[in-house]
Enzyme design. Structure first.
Site, PDB file in Angstrom:
ATOM      1  N   HIS A 170     -24.634  -8.947-101.798  1.00 19.47           N
ATOM      2  CA  HIS A 170     -24.205  -7.742-101.064  1.00 19.47           C
ATOM      3  C   HIS A 170     -24.823  -6.477-101.687  1.00 19.47           C
ATOM      4  O   HIS A 170     -24.268  -5.395-101.542  1.00 19.47           O
ATOM      5  CB  HIS A 170     -22.682  -7.602-101.036  1.00 19.47           C
ATOM      6  N   SER A 292     -46.632  13.270-101.834  1.00 23.05           N
ATOM      7  CA  SER A 292     -46.094  14.098-100.760  1.00 23.05           C
ATOM      8  C   SER A 292     -46.842  15.417-100.767  1.00 23.05           C
ATOM      9  O   SER A 292     -47.171  15.943-101.822  1.00 23.05           O
ATOM     10  CB  SER A 292     -44.607  14.333-100.995  1.00 23.05           C
ATOM     11  N   LYS A 298     -43.269  13.574-105.992  1.00 23.90           N
ATOM     12  CA  LYS A 298     -43.058  12.334-105.254  1.00 23.90           C
ATOM     13  C   LYS A 298     -44.190  11.330-105.420  1.00 23.90           C
ATOM     14  O   LYS A 298     -45.355  11.677-105.464  1.00 23.90           O
ATOM     15  CB  LYS A 298     -42.920  12.624-103.739  1.00 23.90           C
ATOM     16  N   ASN A 300     -44.649   7.886-103.290  1.00 18.14           N
ATOM     17  CA  ASN A 300     -43.982   7.129-102.233  1.00 18.14           C
ATOM     18  C   ASN A 300     -44.533   5.712-102.098  1.00 18.14           C
ATOM     19  O   ASN A 300     -45.742   5.504-102.180  1.00 18.14           O
ATOM     20  CB  ASN A 300     -44.120   7.858-100.896  1.00 18.14           C
ATOM     21  N   GLU A 305     -43.557   0.084 -97.529  1.00 11.27           N
ATOM     22  CA  GLU A 305     -42.871   0.455 -96.288  1.00 11.27           C
ATOM     23  C   GLU A 305     -43.656  -0.014 -95.071  1.00 11.27           C
ATOM     24  O   GLU A 305     -43.082  -0.422 -94.058  1.00 11.27           O
ATOM     25  CB  GLU A 305     -42.673   1.973 -96.236  1.00 11.27           C
ATOM     26  N   GLN A 337     -54.953 -15.274 -70.591  1.00 15.52           N
ATOM     27  CA  GLN A 337     -55.942 -14.415 -71.255  1.00 15.52           C
ATOM     28  C   GLN A 337     -55.250 -13.435 -72.213  1.00 15.52           C
ATOM     29  O   GLN A 337     -55.852 -12.979 -73.188  1.00 15.52           O
ATOM     30  CB  GLN A 337     -56.735 -13.662 -70.180  1.00 15.52           C
TER      31      GLN A 337
HETATM   32  N1  ARG Z   1     -61.351 -14.926 -70.308  1.00 15.10           N
HETATM   33  C1  ARG Z   1     -60.562 -16.065 -69.939  1.00 15.10           C
HETATM   34  C2  ARG Z   1     -59.413 -16.223 -70.921  1.00 15.10           C
HETATM   35  O1  ARG Z   1     -59.468 -15.663 -71.966  1.00 15.10           O
HETATM   36  C3  ARG Z   1     -61.390 -17.303 -69.975  1.00 15.10           C
HETATM   37  C4  ARG Z   1     -60.932 -18.376 -69.053  1.00 15.10           C
HETATM   38  C5  ARG Z   1     -61.143 -17.989 -67.655  1.00 15.10           C
HETATM   39  N2  ARG Z   1     -60.928 -19.060 -66.759  1.00 15.10           N
HETATM   40  C6  ARG Z   1     -60.767 -18.870 -65.451  1.00 15.10           C
HETATM   41  N3  ARG Z   1     -60.548 -19.876 -64.726  1.00 15.10           N
HETATM   42  N4  ARG Z   1     -60.831 -17.676 -64.922  1.00 15.10           N
HETATM   43  O2  ARG Z   1     -58.440 -16.866 -70.644  1.00 15.10           O
END
Ligand code: ARG
Length: 475
Positions: A170, A292, A298, A300, A305, A337
């Site tokens: 604690h 600071s 100071k 820091n 952090e 993606q």
């Molecule tokens: N740039 C795409 C990704 O990072 C690659 C795969 C794309 N495939 C597709 N069928 N459009 O996911």
């Protein structure tokens, strides 16, 4: 941004050179911008070229393309790699991603034969393969960085196996412990992180290449060959639908990173508390502190952090990818993606955090005098008095606890430490106490007594350090 969005979101007249066969118009500026992953996925160019070379070699070996075409493609890919090494990867939104960017440049360099490279392959298995390679490299880098931090902890713990400090629960003084013991607690946390990472590396090590778009391919490819060449220890993935839509390896990396960052953040938090003036347990290295602009006195603990702060971003990135993945049907969807920015961000943050904490532990100055004084305050040896009553006077622990409580209360009234109470006063609380009790009430005696396996006694801490040094191969 490499191009501007037009006022009007008008379609570009030219359809895409890679997949535009069935399109009359090209994509609008908005479409090009939202679709492009090249601004971030270009960091995978080495993995993309490595995987393409493995694929080309396999196509040549199996006779799917001729040996001559294979060699032309391999030579061309090497040229692209040299260019990118020298000049960086160009960012053209029309080429969408690193996969089409590499292929487009290959086509410029070697002509139409470049078109044979994509036989029996899709960007879906290509990106899954490249990303696994990239994440695998990030995992290896993290593994080494954790080892460096563990070594720093073990070195400092060895120096301070006998240095006494207050142990807290604690954040209140609980019992004396040794600084070495405290540091070795963090060693254990990072040991678990390293083992989580090894498990993740094992799971990652299956190769998706050859899964093609989702269903596999009719070409007589050799998936064992590409898996081996790319260093996937467990061979090819076993289900093509899973292979192109699986991002567990990225999540595993983010889970590991989150857990590791939580440990780093707790260590950072302790260093921040310990470096504050009322504690004064540690002096941060100048190299990892800031001043600071208004208060000249100071110093820091900004690095600590920021480790604590970056941990929030790392956990946020893990959450982001979980949320991205949770609603996706099989197989590939473009949402996936978005798997890369959180992973790339975390890799950079984690590397920094690990390096900062390694430097901090290696180069900080512990004020062991101050720690010992703090351990002597706060009645840290009260449990030792209770234990003494149990052992020497055969009093049940609950009763001993009660008697000790009265002794603490009296010491508090007198404004003195437990071992500064006169024997007569102790005896007025319970007549079974005799002068031998004083040997149990020092912080040294308290720490030495806790010699159970994994306990804080210096001999136990030295055992922990010895075993850790063996684990890390330090001797
Ligand atoms: N740039 C795409 C990704 O990072 C690659 C795969 C794309 N495939 C597709 N069928 N459009 O996911």
């Amino acid at each position: 941004m490499t191009e501007k969005r037009d006022m009007a979101d008008s379609p570009d007249s030219a359809s895409n050179q890679m997949w535009g066969g069935r399109f009359a118009d090209g994509p609008s500026a908005i479409m090009r911008e939202i679709n492009a992953s090249i601004p971030f996925d270009k960091v995978m160019w080495r993995q993309d070229i490595r995987a393409s070379k493995a694929h080309a070699r396999m196509l040549g070996e199996t006779g799917i393309i001729s040996a001559a075409d294979c060699n032309t493609i391999l030579g061309g890919l090497d040229k692209v790699a040299e260019e990118y090494e020298r000049e960086g990867v160009p960012e053209d939104w029309d080429l969408e991603d690193i996969h089409m960017t590499v292929e487009a440049r290959l086509t410029e360099l070697i002509g139409p034969v470049a078109g044979r490279l994509h036989t029996a392959r899709s960007r879906n298995d290509q990106v899954a393969t490249d990303f696994r390679l990239w994440v695998g490299d990030a995992m290896s880098a993290a593994q080494s960085a954790i080892t460096r931090l563990q070594m720093a902890l073990v070195n400092r713990a060895g120096e301070h196996a006998d240095s006494i400090m207050p142990g807290f629960t604690h954040l209140q003084t609980a019992q004396p412990v040794t600084l070495g013991h405290h540091l070795m607690a963090y060693y254990e946390m990072f040991r678990r992180d390293a083992s989580r990472l090894s498990a993740a590396m094992g799971n990652l090590s299956q190769c998706p290449l050859g899964s093609a778009a989702l269903a596999g391919t009719g070409f007589p490819i050799d998936r064992e060959m590409t898996a081996k060449e790319l260093g996937f220890a467990h061979g090819p993935t076993r289900n093509s639908l899973d292979a192109v839509s699986d991002r567990d390896f990225a999540l595993d990396y983010l889970f590991f990173s989150s857990q590791c960052a939580i440990h780093l953040s707790r260590l950072a938090e302790e260093m921040i508390i310990w470096a504050s003036q009322p504690y004064g347990f540690v002096r941060m290295p100048d190299s990892l502190s800031t001043g600071s602009s208004i208060m000249p006195q100071k110093k820091n603990p900004d690095a600590a952090e920021l480790v604590r702060g970056h941990t929030g971003r790392i956990i946020g990135a893990a959450t982001a990818l979980m949320v991205t993945m949770k609603g996706l049907p099989l197989a590939y969807s473009k949402d996936m993606q978005d798997d890369k920015p959180p992973v790339f961000e975390v890799a950079g943050l984690l590397e920094l955090c690990l390096a900062a904490m390694t430097g901090m532990i290696a180069d900080c100055t512990f004020n062991t005098e101050r720690m010992r004084q703090a351990a002597e305050l706060g009645y840290a040896t009260a449990t030792d008095l209770a234990d003494w009553l149990v052992v020497k006077a055969d009093i049940p622990f609950r009763e001993a606890h009660h008697i000790t409580g009265a002794a603490v209360k009296l010491a508090e009234q007198r404004g003195c430490a437990l071992d500064e109470l006169p024997l007569a006063d102790l005896q007025s609380i319970d007549g079974r106490i005799d002068e031998r009790v004083f040997t149990a009430l020092s912080v040294d005696a308290s720490v030495a007594a806790r010699a159970s396996y994994g306990g804080t006694a210096p001999e136990q801490v030295r055992n922990q350090v010895k075993r850790a040094r063996e684990e890390l191969g330090m001797d």
